[in-house]
Enzyme design. Structure first.
Site, PDB file in Angstrom:
ATOM      1  N   LYS A 101     -11.437  -3.734  -2.809  1.00  0.00           N
ATOM      2  CA  LYS A 101     -12.313  -2.591  -2.647  1.00  0.00           C
ATOM      3  C   LYS A 101     -11.730  -1.362  -3.345  1.00  0.00           C
ATOM      4  O   LYS A 101     -12.423  -0.614  -3.993  1.00  0.00           O
ATOM      5  CB  LYS A 101     -12.357  -2.319  -1.146  1.00  0.00           C
ATOM      6  CG  LYS A 101     -13.584  -1.677  -0.631  1.00  0.00           C
ATOM      7  CD  LYS A 101     -13.380  -1.354   0.827  1.00  0.00           C
ATOM      8  CE  LYS A 101     -13.987  -2.393   1.740  1.00  0.00           C
ATOM      9  NZ  LYS A 101     -13.609  -2.197   3.144  1.00  0.00           N
ATOM     10  N   LYS A 148      -5.399  -9.476  -6.359  1.00  0.00           N
ATOM     11  CA  LYS A 148      -6.530  -9.669  -5.432  1.00  0.00           C
ATOM     12  C   LYS A 148      -7.719  -8.788  -5.827  1.00  0.00           C
ATOM     13  O   LYS A 148      -7.524  -7.617  -6.178  1.00  0.00           O
ATOM     14  CB  LYS A 148      -6.075  -9.298  -4.015  1.00  0.00           C
ATOM     15  CG  LYS A 148      -7.050  -9.679  -2.927  1.00  0.00           C
ATOM     16  CD  LYS A 148      -6.644  -9.108  -1.579  1.00  0.00           C
ATOM     17  CE  LYS A 148      -7.195  -7.720  -1.394  1.00  0.00           C
ATOM     18  NZ  LYS A 148      -7.487  -7.313  -0.020  1.00  0.00           N
ATOM     19  N   LYS A 187       0.811  -1.231   0.000  1.00  0.00           N
ATOM     20  CA  LYS A 187       0.000   0.000   0.000  1.00  0.00           C
ATOM     21  C   LYS A 187       0.831   1.261   0.000  1.00  0.00           C
ATOM     22  O   LYS A 187       0.338   2.320  -0.384  1.00  0.00           O
ATOM     23  CB  LYS A 187      -0.966  -0.004   1.190  1.00  0.00           C
ATOM     24  CG  LYS A 187      -2.034  -1.064   1.044  1.00  0.00           C
ATOM     25  CD  LYS A 187      -3.322  -0.699   1.711  1.00  0.00           C
ATOM     26  CE  LYS A 187      -4.366  -1.720   1.301  1.00  0.00           C
ATOM     27  NZ  LYS A 187      -5.704  -1.377   1.576  1.00  0.00           N
TER      28      LYS A 187
END
Ligand code: ATP
Ligand code: LTN
Length: 331
Positions: free
Chosen positions: A203, A200, A118
């Site tokens: 969201k 993956k 991230k």
């Protein structure tokens, strides 16, 4: 009236109110919760302090929080059986997180894959909160004397850290924390993007590779139709050679509650076209039923449930926090 623990073992899990949950998060984590409440004392949390580790629009936070509570309920979480609450309603979570920050080592956190992924490209401007995110997660878990943490594959490493911090603290100051364990699905712990079976479903991705639980039905149909497949034409679960079809089979299996074996047999001699057409039906049926449940619940109900949950969750949290503070010499 004090909340009576009905079952001995405690389950804790949480999701960030940072957007809409997708079918990956549902399959990997949320879909396990309703079953667990029959066997365990369950606490299901909306982890809003985790959401702000990346920039959020302040006015969106309450909206996403209520949406998430309604999402928990639509997935079968029953507020009469489980405790649903908002992380920021209990200051004990952030208090314990600070204390555990002093137990965690830089080296523990530098290893965390999620942080590495991230923070990629952000370098020095990445928030310190994102770095210590797993410590707050450990506080969530340890505060409630959790035994079991149902999560997706990407959170397993964070639960490992919670275990390490619990052991380190217990050794240093005296036994206060239970040692939690993660429960990760054998198949379905990592649902991949419909556009890229090596990424993956997430969201924050939110594109053609990701289907939200509240997705418009026609959009969902299109996303399944456009989902990438592998070379060949056999419907066979083979993660190495057929990553895209294996991912679609996993989604099919969870949303239809049928085994992969059974589905493979049904499609023997048939091709990708037939399979994807039926998968479209499976996804649409699932989403329609889910959204029907979701739409029955009002924001007011969700708020009331959070309020009741706060009172119940507070008890255990305070008990643990008082013990912890005493052990470290803070009144
Ligand atoms: P973001 O991408 O913004 O970090 P997210 O989609 O991973 O968000 P979370 O709120 O972090 O969503 O995840 C909720 C739960 O769902 C976690 O337990 C997580 O491990 C699980 N989960 C999320 N995505 C998937 C996925 N693709 N497959 C299986 N489980 C998942
Ligand atoms: N980090 C998790 C959300 C989360 C959580 C928790 C999950 C915060 N605290 C405690 C289980 C137990 C995530 O990103 N999905």
């Amino acid at each position: 009236m004090p909340f009576q623990l009905k079952h001995e073992q405690i389950v804790f899990s949480g999701i960030k109110p940072s957007g809409r949950l997708n079918i990956g998060g549902y399959i990997g984590s949320l879909s396990q919760w309703a079953e667990m409440q029959e066997k365990y004392t369950c606490l299901f949390c909306v982890v809003d302090y985790h959401a702000i580790t990346v920039k959020q629009k302040p006015s969106d936070l309450e909206k996403w929080t209520l949406e998430l509570v309604k999402t928990y309920l639509a997935a079968g979480v029953n507020p009469k059986k489980s405790i649903l609450f908002r992380q920021s309603d209990l200051s004990a979570h952030t208090e314990l997180a600070w204390i555990l920050n002093c137990t965690a080592h830089m080296a523990d956190l530098k290893k965390m894959t999620q942080f590495k992924e991230k923070s990629l490209g952000q370098k020095e401007t990445v928030s310190v909160g994102l770095f210590t995110y797993p410590v707050l997660m450990a506080a969530d878990i340890l505060l409630h004397q959790t035994d079991i943490v149902p999560v997706g594959e990407d959170q397993k490493q964070h639960v490992e850290l919670a275990r390490d911090l619990a052991k380190r603290f217990n050794n240093e100051y005296g036994r206060v924390f239970e040692i939690p364990e993660s429960v990760v699905r054998k198949n379905g712990a990592r649902i991949m993007s419909l556009q890229d079976p090596f990424k993956k479903m997430s969201k924050s991705e939110n594109g053609a590779g990701c289907i939200d639980l509240l997705e418009d039905i026609e959009e969902a149909r299109k996303k399944i139709r456009r989902a990438v497949t592998d070379s060949g034409n056999q419907i066979k679960y083979d993660k190495k050679n057929k990553p895209a079809i294996s991912n679609l089979l996993t989604i099919y299996s969870h949303l239809s509650r049928r085994s992969i074996d059974e589905i493979e047999k049904e499609y023997e001699g048939k091709g990708y076209g037939d399979f994807k057409k039926d998968l479209e039906g499976v996804v649409v049926d699932f989403l329609s039923a889910f959204q029907k449940n979701y739409n029955k619940i009002s924001d007011q109900e969700a708020l009331k449930i959070l309020e009741a949950g706060r009172e119940r969750a507070e008890e255990m949290a305070q008990k643990t926090l008082v013990k912890v503070k005493k052990l470290i010499g803070i009144k």
